[in-house]
Write a protein that holds these residues in place. Structure first.
Motif, PDB file in Angstrom:
ATOM      1  N   MET A 108     -14.544  47.181 -53.027  1.00 47.63           N
ATOM      2  CA  MET A 108     -13.672  48.326 -53.265  1.00 47.63           C
ATOM      3  C   MET A 108     -13.970  49.459 -52.286  1.00 47.63           C
ATOM      4  SD  MET A 108     -13.301  50.683 -56.718  1.00 47.63           S
ATOM      5  CE  MET A 108     -14.880  51.513 -56.425  1.00 47.63           C
ATOM      6  N   VAL A 109     -15.258  49.713 -52.055  1.00 47.10           N
ATOM      7  CA  VAL A 109     -15.664  50.791 -51.150  1.00 47.10           C
ATOM      8  C   VAL A 109     -15.181  50.516 -49.725  1.00 47.10           C
ATOM      9  CG1 VAL A 109     -17.659  51.929 -50.109  1.00 47.10           C
ATOM     10  CG2 VAL A 109     -17.655  51.438 -52.562  1.00 47.10           C
ATOM     11  N   VAL A 110     -15.250  49.271 -49.292  1.00 44.49           N
ATOM     12  CA  VAL A 110     -14.829  48.911 -47.934  1.00 44.49           C
ATOM     13  C   VAL A 110     -13.308  48.917 -47.815  1.00 44.49           C
ATOM     14  CG1 VAL A 110     -14.784  47.043 -46.233  1.00 44.49           C
ATOM     15  CG2 VAL A 110     -16.914  47.606 -47.417  1.00 44.49           C
ATOM     16  N   LEU A 111     -12.627  48.410 -48.839  1.00 45.63           N
ATOM     17  CA  LEU A 111     -11.173  48.295 -48.767  1.00 45.63           C
ATOM     18  C   LEU A 111     -10.469  49.645 -48.761  1.00 45.63           C
ATOM     19  CD1 LEU A 111     -10.249  45.280 -51.097  1.00 45.63           C
ATOM     20  CD2 LEU A 111     -10.017  45.428 -48.610  1.00 45.63           C
ATOM     21  N   ALA A 112     -11.021  50.637 -49.436  1.00 38.53           N
ATOM     22  CA  ALA A 112     -10.337  51.932 -49.530  1.00 38.53           C
ATOM     23  C   ALA A 112     -10.037  52.531 -48.156  1.00 38.53           C
ATOM     24  CB  ALA A 112     -11.142  52.899 -50.386  1.00 38.53           C
ATOM     25  N   PRO A 113     -11.019  52.710 -47.268  1.00 39.80           N
ATOM     26  CA  PRO A 113     -10.682  53.246 -45.938  1.00 39.80           C
ATOM     27  C   PRO A 113      -9.908  52.256 -45.076  1.00 39.80           C
ATOM     28  CG  PRO A 113     -13.012  52.706 -46.058  1.00 39.80           C
ATOM     29  CD  PRO A 113     -12.479  52.575 -47.451  1.00 39.80           C
ATOM     30  N   LEU A 114     -10.189  50.957 -45.243  1.00 37.18           N
ATOM     31  CA  LEU A 114      -9.480  49.957 -44.440  1.00 37.18           C
ATOM     32  C   LEU A 114      -7.985  49.949 -44.747  1.00 37.18           C
ATOM     33  CD1 LEU A 114      -9.411  47.576 -42.481  1.00 37.18           C
ATOM     34  CD2 LEU A 114     -10.012  46.073 -44.404  1.00 37.18           C
ATOM     35  N   LEU A 115      -7.636  49.933 -46.045  1.00 40.44           N
ATOM     36  CA  LEU A 115      -6.223  49.936 -46.420  1.00 40.44           C
ATOM     37  C   LEU A 115      -5.559  51.260 -46.057  1.00 40.44           C
ATOM     38  CD1 LEU A 115      -6.324  48.125 -49.893  1.00 40.44           C
ATOM     39  CD2 LEU A 115      -5.537  47.210 -47.699  1.00 40.44           C
ATOM     40  N   THR A 116      -6.305  52.353 -46.148  1.00 40.77           N
ATOM     41  CA  THR A 116      -5.748  53.645 -45.737  1.00 40.77           C
ATOM     42  C   THR A 116      -5.408  53.627 -44.253  1.00 40.77           C
ATOM     43  OG1 THR A 116      -7.004  54.804 -47.441  1.00 40.77           O
ATOM     44  CG2 THR A 116      -6.177  56.128 -45.621  1.00 40.77           C
ATOM     45  N   TRP A 117      -6.304  53.082 -43.447  1.00 44.70           N
ATOM     46  CA  TRP A 117      -6.041  52.983 -42.006  1.00 44.70           C
ATOM     47  C   TRP A 117      -4.827  52.095 -41.746  1.00 44.70           C
ATOM     48  CZ3 TRP A 117      -5.702  49.126 -38.401  1.00 44.70           C
ATOM     49  CH2 TRP A 117      -5.692  49.532 -37.051  1.00 44.70           C
ATOM     50  N   LEU A 118      -4.764  50.965 -42.440  1.00 42.67           N
ATOM     51  CA  LEU A 118      -3.626  50.058 -42.234  1.00 42.67           C
ATOM     52  C   LEU A 118      -2.303  50.730 -42.621  1.00 42.67           C
ATOM     53  CD1 LEU A 118      -5.065  46.657 -43.548  1.00 42.67           C
ATOM     54  CD2 LEU A 118      -4.439  47.219 -41.190  1.00 42.67           C
ATOM     55  N   LEU A 119      -2.325  51.501 -43.696  1.00 43.02           N
ATOM     56  CA  LEU A 119      -1.099  52.142 -44.161  1.00 43.02           C
ATOM     57  C   LEU A 119      -0.604  53.220 -43.204  1.00 43.02           C
ATOM     58  CD1 LEU A 119      -1.343  52.664 -48.032  1.00 43.02           C
ATOM     59  CD2 LEU A 119       0.392  51.383 -46.787  1.00 43.02           C
ATOM     60  N   TYR A 120      -1.529  53.998 -42.654  1.00 40.71           N
ATOM     61  CA  TYR A 120      -1.125  55.191 -41.898  1.00 40.71           C
ATOM     62  C   TYR A 120      -1.376  55.107 -40.394  1.00 40.71           C
ATOM     63  CZ  TYR A 120      -0.813  57.196 -46.549  1.00 40.71           C
ATOM     64  OH  TYR A 120      -0.490  57.440 -47.859  1.00 40.71           O
ATOM     65  N   ARG A 121      -2.058  54.040 -39.940  1.00 43.44           N
ATOM     66  CA  ARG A 121      -2.379  53.980 -38.519  1.00 43.44           C
ATOM     67  C   ARG A 121      -1.949  52.677 -37.851  1.00 43.44           C
ATOM     68  NH1 ARG A 121      -2.798  58.548 -39.364  1.00 43.44           N
ATOM     69  NH2 ARG A 121      -4.534  59.978 -38.949  1.00 43.44           N
ATOM     70  N   SER A 122      -1.375  51.759 -38.603  1.00 40.61           N
ATOM     71  CA  SER A 122      -0.972  50.479 -38.017  1.00 40.61           C
ATOM     72  C   SER A 122       0.538  50.306 -38.088  1.00 40.61           C
ATOM     73  CB  SER A 122      -1.653  49.315 -38.742  1.00 40.61           C
ATOM     74  OG  SER A 122      -1.113  49.145 -40.047  1.00 40.61           O
ATOM     75  N   ARG A 123       1.062  49.430 -37.245  1.00 43.22           N
ATOM     76  CA  ARG A 123       2.497  49.154 -37.255  1.00 43.22           C
ATOM     77  C   ARG A 123       2.911  48.502 -38.570  1.00 43.22           C
ATOM     78  NH1 ARG A 123       6.241  46.217 -32.639  1.00 43.22           N
ATOM     79  NH2 ARG A 123       8.095  45.997 -33.966  1.00 43.22           N
ATOM     80  N   TRP A 124       2.042  47.619 -39.089  1.00 37.62           N
ATOM     81  CA  TRP A 124       2.351  46.984 -40.365  1.00 37.62           C
ATOM     82  C   TRP A 124       2.505  48.029 -41.461  1.00 37.62           C
ATOM     83  CZ3 TRP A 124      -0.573  46.761 -44.960  1.00 37.62           C
ATOM     84  CH2 TRP A 124      -0.075  45.885 -45.934  1.00 37.62           C
ATOM     85  N   GLY A 125       1.615  49.006 -41.474  1.00 43.51           N
ATOM     86  CA  GLY A 125       1.701  50.055 -42.483  1.00 43.51           C
ATOM     87  C   GLY A 125       2.957  50.890 -42.329  1.00 43.51           C
ATOM     88  N   LEU A 126       3.339  51.171 -41.084  1.00 43.76           N
ATOM     89  CA  LEU A 126       4.567  51.923 -40.849  1.00 43.76           C
ATOM     90  C   LEU A 126       5.776  51.159 -41.353  1.00 43.76           C
ATOM     91  CD1 LEU A 126       6.068  54.321 -39.574  1.00 43.76           C
ATOM     92  CD2 LEU A 126       6.064  53.062 -37.400  1.00 43.76           C
ATOM     93  N   GLU A 127       5.817  49.861 -41.071  1.00 38.40           N
ATOM     94  CA  GLU A 127       6.934  49.039 -41.549  1.00 38.40           C
ATOM     95  C   GLU A 127       6.946  48.954 -43.065  1.00 38.40           C
ATOM     96  OE1 GLU A 127       6.488  45.304 -39.600  1.00 38.40           O
ATOM     97  OE2 GLU A 127       7.363  46.005 -37.703  1.00 38.40           O
ATOM     98  N   LEU A 128       5.769  48.824 -43.659  1.00 39.23           N
ATOM     99  CA  LEU A 128       5.685  48.727 -45.119  1.00 39.23           C
ATOM    100  C   LEU A 128       6.182  50.006 -45.778  1.00 39.23           C
ATOM    101  CD1 LEU A 128       3.018  47.076 -47.247  1.00 39.23           C
ATOM    102  CD2 LEU A 128       3.401  49.491 -47.654  1.00 39.23           C
ATOM    103  N   ARG A 129       5.771  51.148 -45.253  1.00 41.53           N
ATOM    104  CA  ARG A 129       6.219  52.423 -45.829  1.00 41.53           C
ATOM    105  C   ARG A 129       7.714  52.639 -45.598  1.00 41.53           C
ATOM    106  NH1 ARG A 129       3.937  56.575 -43.212  1.00 41.53           N
ATOM    107  NH2 ARG A 129       2.848  55.322 -41.646  1.00 41.53           N
TER     108      ARG A 129
END
Length: 307
Positions: A153-174
């Motif tokens: 959980m501790v590792v996933l929190a910043p990783l998923l945040t980065w994916l959501l707001y800093r990756s193309r996949w996150g941009l497409e998902l949002r």
């Protein structure tokens, strides 16, 4: 409150927050894509049973976690096919998946261990200590020696945040969660994004169930998810659909849950039902928008008929 009581309260807060945090992070990803997964409770209880049976069959808690993840993913596939591909109502479908998961796991458990069930003795997830921090006096062993699912959980929190707001996949998902028609006109595969997000979210809920069975309780019990899937949905609102905020909100609810045990242990002359109700009162407050008021994704729970 003595130091030992405070430390025990903090340890319990973390332990109780982990299944909420894992499930809520998965739900945040799903909701960011526009899918409201009310079947989260079904994924958690399915993961708990699969985790217990997997650990029992392979005599390995790690294999139990993998089995739980697979069970959660399986429930996610069923839900995603219904709501994403067939455009069924997300709320009704999620409710059906939850009831089906609770009923199915009870039947499987009774079929495997008899009508009255049995107290399972299964391999459990042993704590993993952080070198240096775990040796700290008083707080080290309790706070920095946790089950592997806690560190996940501790590792996933910043990783998923980065994916959501800093990756193309996150941009497409949002984009899919905010304006799916416009996203599709830009070449984004709306249904594929929603399928992946929903299955990923359900997989994390399955792992949350594994934590309940293999780290929290050390066994499986019928209906042991105890409404955590619905609380996790409220945690997503409180955490503003941000994985790091979701983990912080999970710790808040974990603390609220741990508080009832601490206050009862202190011998307060108050009806224990009031303590039991505290986490659920906070859940209702979050759902009503009194706490953590924010805007949900615009297309949340809305079907998308395009291809």
């Amino acid at each position: 409150m003595s130091d030992l009581v405070l430390i025990a309260f903090l340890e319990a807060s973390i332990r109780l927050a982990v299944p909420l945090g894992l499930a809520a992070m998965g739900e945040a990803i799903s909701e960011r894509a526009g899918v409201l997964n009310l079947g989260l409770e079904g994924s958690i209880i399915s993961g708990a049973l699969a985790g217990a049976l997997g650990a029992l069959a392979f005599e390995s808690a790690g294999m139990g976690v993998l089995a739980a993840a697979a069970a959660g993913a399986g429930v996610g596939v069923v839900f995603a096919v219904l709501v994403v591909l067939l455009n069924t109502d997300q709320i009704i479908t999620g409710t059906a998946v939850t009831l089906g998961g609770l009923g199915f796991t009870a039947v499987v458990y009774q079929a495997r261990f008899g009508a009255t069930g049995t107290e399972l003795s299964i391999p459990i997830l042993r704590p993993v200590a952080i070198p240096g921090l775990a040796e700290l006096p008083l707080v080290g062993e309790l706070l920095f020696s946790q089950a592997p699912t806690t560190w996940l959980m501790v590792v996933l929190a910043p990783l998923l945040t980065w994916l959501l707001y800093r990756s193309r996949w996150g941009l497409e998902l949002r984009a899919v969660g905010e304006a799916p028609t416009e996203a599709a006109s830009s070449g984004i595969r709306v249904r594929r994004i929603r399928m992946v997000a929903t299955i990923l979210g359900s997989t994390l809920a399955g792992i949350a169930g594994a934590h309940l069975a293999l780290a929290h309780a050390g066994t499986f019990q019928v209906n042991m998810s105890a409404g955590r899937g619905f609380i996790a949905i409220a945690v997503v609102v409180l955490g503003r659909w941000n994985p790091i905020g979701v983990v912080a909100a999970s710790l808040f609810f974990g603390a609220a849950n741990a508080l009832q045990f601490t206050l009862q242990a202190q011998g307060w002359d108050i009806a224990y039902q009031l303590f039991l109700a505290l986490p659920y009162v906070l859940t209702l407050a979050a759902l009503a928008g009194w706490i953590g008021r924010s805007r949900a994704p615009a297309a949340l729970a809305l079907p998308w008929p395009g291809r």
